[in-house]
Design an enzyme around this catalytic site. Structure first.
Site, short mmCIF file in Angstrom:
data_model
loop_
_atom_site.label_atom_id
_atom_site.label_comp_id
_atom_site.label_asym_id
_atom_site.label_seq_id
_atom_site.Cartn_x
_atom_site.Cartn_y
_atom_site.Cartn_z
N ARG A 61 21.31 -3.49 2.85
CA ARG A 61 21.79 -1.94 2.71
C ARG A 61 22.39 -1.26 3.63
NH1 ARG A 61 16.80 -2.48 -0.48
NH2 ARG A 61 17.54 -2.57 -2.81
N GLY A 99 6.07 -6.10 -2.02
CA GLY A 99 5.05 -5.66 -2.68
C GLY A 99 4.75 -6.56 -3.88
N GLU A 100 5.79 -7.30 -4.53
CA GLU A 100 5.42 -8.03 -5.46
C GLU A 100 4.58 -9.55 -5.14
OE1 GLU A 100 8.34 -6.13 -5.66
OE2 GLU A 100 6.79 -5.48 -7.19
N TRP A 123 10.20 -0.52 1.42
CA TRP A 123 11.33 -1.39 1.34
C TRP A 123 12.64 -0.84 1.32
CZ3 TRP A 123 14.17 -0.81 -3.11
CH2 TRP A 123 13.68 -0.39 -4.13
N ASN A 175 4.77 0.08 -5.01
CA ASN A 175 3.61 -0.11 -5.94
C ASN A 175 2.34 -0.81 -5.22
OD1 ASN A 175 5.66 -2.50 -6.19
ND2 ASN A 175 3.71 -3.28 -6.60
N ASP A 208 4.41 -0.06 -12.13
CA ASP A 208 5.34 -0.48 -11.19
C ASP A 208 6.16 0.55 -11.12
OD1 ASP A 208 6.71 -1.92 -9.07
OD2 ASP A 208 8.17 -2.74 -10.52
N ARG A 212 10.53 6.81 -9.22
CA ARG A 212 10.77 5.95 -10.41
C ARG A 212 9.81 6.21 -11.69
NH1 ARG A 212 11.10 0.13 -7.76
NH2 ARG A 212 9.93 -0.77 -9.70
N TRP A 254 23.54 1.86 -10.66
CA TRP A 254 22.92 1.22 -9.58
C TRP A 254 23.36 1.39 -8.15
CZ3 TRP A 254 18.37 -0.21 -10.90
CH2 TRP A 254 17.58 -0.99 -10.23
N ALA A 307 18.96 -5.87 -8.95
CA ALA A 307 17.77 -6.15 -9.80
C ALA A 307 18.08 -6.31 -11.09
CB ALA A 307 16.73 -5.24 -9.50
#
Length: 591
Positions: free
Chosen positions: A134, A195-196, A260, A278, A320, A347, A493, A557
């Site tokens: 980014r 995080g995942e 993130w 999350n 999430d 979110r 997005w 994503a």
């Protein structure tokens, strides 16, 4: 073009090198004053507070139709996807990142490449949500960015050669860096992704000139923070005081809360504001409790990493809903008093206005059309009021391996995801890129294994409407009302920018850079860049003319995780370019 052992590719343009060598170093003062110096863009967010507001007004609602492209630069190679970068501009040079951890320096007058740096990424990197980057940070003579294998790389701004490289975390455990770092008082501040994968989120500060670690602050309760003096780590307090208060057993050891998206900085309160992602795993029945500091906003002392205050948007998150969204500082008047506020669109579908001096909840309200998991917010605390049967079921109480599913709205990709909103100092409105979608979500058994997905959940995501998913909204932070909206077929997005010319810019997956009337939402301009726009636009002035730039290149994503939504966007072409436009001098007075 050629490559050396560091993977650098350097253009041999003498003209371009002359442009770069003539540039000045970026100072702390430059960064702190970035929002007031429209000839350069030297901070992510067009100012450390992240308002993404430009004081420029030569380009305005009366002459936007004369905005014209002046050059387009290709990122090249087969790595053409997910261009979520915000460019920087300093002394006639643009610094912009591209997917797969690449950086380019470009002569902004000609669009010619000055140098290119390709990070050498190992096999086995694990970015959850595409190979995006980014943006960079600028400081002194350095261009600094994070990589998908969780390193920080500082490049010489004139040559693109590495000046220092630091490992931030173990990519084999699932860590990565996709956010643009920020620089505050000579310190380079970064977050981490992952995080995942059951990582432990953290915010860290490095000496921007040397790359030496200054402090580290874990964002999961129970982990020790440190400051570093003379090369030695000195304990600086456990995040949250101690382990096990809001987490069961040892679940805090792999608790997620990834930082993130990076952060913003408010000089008025001398605070870094970071969102946290999350909790891990997604299956919330494995971790009863609030699970601090996941899905929260943190105010952090930039000098030593201490947490000043926190505000949790989704305690015990089971959908999430993350919480990493940017927190933007702004002031407003109420009863003759100036309120030092900050706003964030989560979110989970709610937008929050906080007192940025102490984190107190001022007000909150939905910014999406429908929220199913909560019926509202406690008016005093802002804590969500959970709906009955809104949480995905516990698989341990069913005969099979799958818990009872629920239909939840917004979907896990959020009422708003990473794409930054903008705040106009003229209208007092926030311009929020949002999406209307739902999901069926269920829980499954899961256990932690280093480097493996740590979800314990499954899902399918669906559009909430037949004819649109994306909605660009103008939201009044004082009333919670939607002032205007613009619906888009595909999910939005890309980031947003507002200007003093009564304009709001954003991009669409269909490939358009668009501009709207900031007061009415009327669409005034669009230009198709040839691929989806998921980057964030900037504007600046040079030689008496106003310019606009934006990266183009579909990805991110949505096409990876989007379920039925992905069918809406399956025909969009990937890409990798940065486009630059300008308003010619003779059109400034046009109307």
């Amino acid at each position: 073009m050629r490559s050396n052992k560091f993977g650098i590719r350097i253009a041999a343009s003498a003209l371009a090198l002359a442009v770069s060598y003539g540039a000045h170093a970026v100072t702390d003062e430059d960064i702190m004053n970035d929002a007031n110096t429209p000839e350069d863009i030297v901070s992510y967010g067009m100012g450390t507070q992240g308002q993404r507001y430009s004081t420029l007004e030569d380009l305005n609602a009366s002459n936007i139709q004369y905005l014209q492209p002046v050059w387009a630069f290709s990122f090249g190679s087969e790595k053409m996807r997910g261009q979520e970068s915000q460019p920087m501009v300093k002394d006639g040079v643009m610094y912009v990142t591209a997917s797969y951890s690449r950086v380019y320096a470009i002569d902004v007058r000609t669009g010619e490449e000055i140098w290119q740096y390709d990070a050498r990424l190992p096999d086995g990197i694990m970015p959850c949500c595409d190979v995006v980057n980014r943006g960079v940070a600028l400081y002194d003579d350095k261009v600094i960015f994070g990589t998908l294998d969780a390193k920080l790389v500082a490049l010489n701004k004139d040559t693109g050669k590495p000046m220092w490289i630091k490992k931030v975390a173990d990519y084999q455990a699932g860590y990565a860096i996709t956010a643009a770092p920020i620089v505050v008082k000579g310190k380079l501040i970064t977050g981490v992704s992952g995080g995942e994968f059951g990582i432990v989120g953290k915010v860290e500060a490095y000496d921007a000139n040397t790359g030496e670690l200054v402090w580290t602050r874990p964002t999961v309760e129970g982990h020790m923070g440190y400051v570093y003096k003379d090369g030695k780590a000195v304990e600086n307090g456990i995040s949250g005081g101690k382990a096990g208060v809001t987490w069961p057993g040892d679940m805090w050891k792999n608790g997620g809360a990834a930082t993130w998206l990076g952060g913003t900085y408010d000089p008025d309160t001398d605070s870094l504001f970071f969102g946290t992602g999350n909790p891990a795993p997604w299956n919330s029945h494995l971790r009863p409790g609030d699970n601090l500091f996941s899905s929260s906003r943190l105010a952090i002392d930039p000098d030593d990493g201490s947490i000043k205050w926190h505000f949790q948007t989704t305690p015990h998150d089971g959908w999430d809903y993350d919480g990493v969204n940017e927190l933007i500082s702004f002031d407003y008047k109420e009863n003759g008093k100036t309120i030092k506020a900050a706003a964030t669109a989560d979110r989970n579908g709610f937008m929050y206005v906080l007192n940025r001096e102490n984190g107190d909840f001022i007000r909150g309200f939905p910014f999406v059309d429908k929220i199913t998991w909560a019926s509202g917010l406690d008016p005093k605390t802002g804590r969500p009021i959970f709906t009955d049967n809104g949480r995905p079921g516990d698989p341990s109480v069913t005969e099979g391996t799958k818990g009872n599913p629920v239909v939840a709205q917004p979907a896990f990709l959020g009422g708003k995801n990473w794409m930054p909103m903008a705040y106009s100092q003229d209208t007092g409105l926030f311009y929020v890129p949002s999406n209307e979608w739902s999901m069926e979500i269920w829980n499954e058994p899961v256990s932690y294994k280093k480097g493996a997905a740590f979800l314990g959940a499954g899902f399918t995501i669906k559009p909430a409407n037949d004819d649109y998913i994306g909605v660009l909204r103008a939201m009044d932070p004082k009333t919670g009302k939607e002032v205007w909206r613009h619906e888009n077929t595909a999910p939005l997005w890309g980031g947003v920018m507002a200007t003093a010319g009564n304009l709001v810019f954003t991009g669409t997956p269909e490939g358009y850079l668009k501009a709207f009337d900031a007061k009415t939402g009327e669409e005034l301009y669009k230009f198709n860049t040839g691929s989806g726009v998921v980057g964030t636009p900037i504007t600046w002035t040079m030689d008496g003319e106003q310019y606009v730039s934006v990266a183009s290149g579909w990805g991110g994503a949505v096409p990876l995780w989007g379920g039925e939504v992905a069918r809406v966007v399956k025909d969009f072409n990937q890409g990798g370019m940065v486009w630059t436009f300008k308003l010619p001098k003779d059109r400034v007075a046009s109307n």
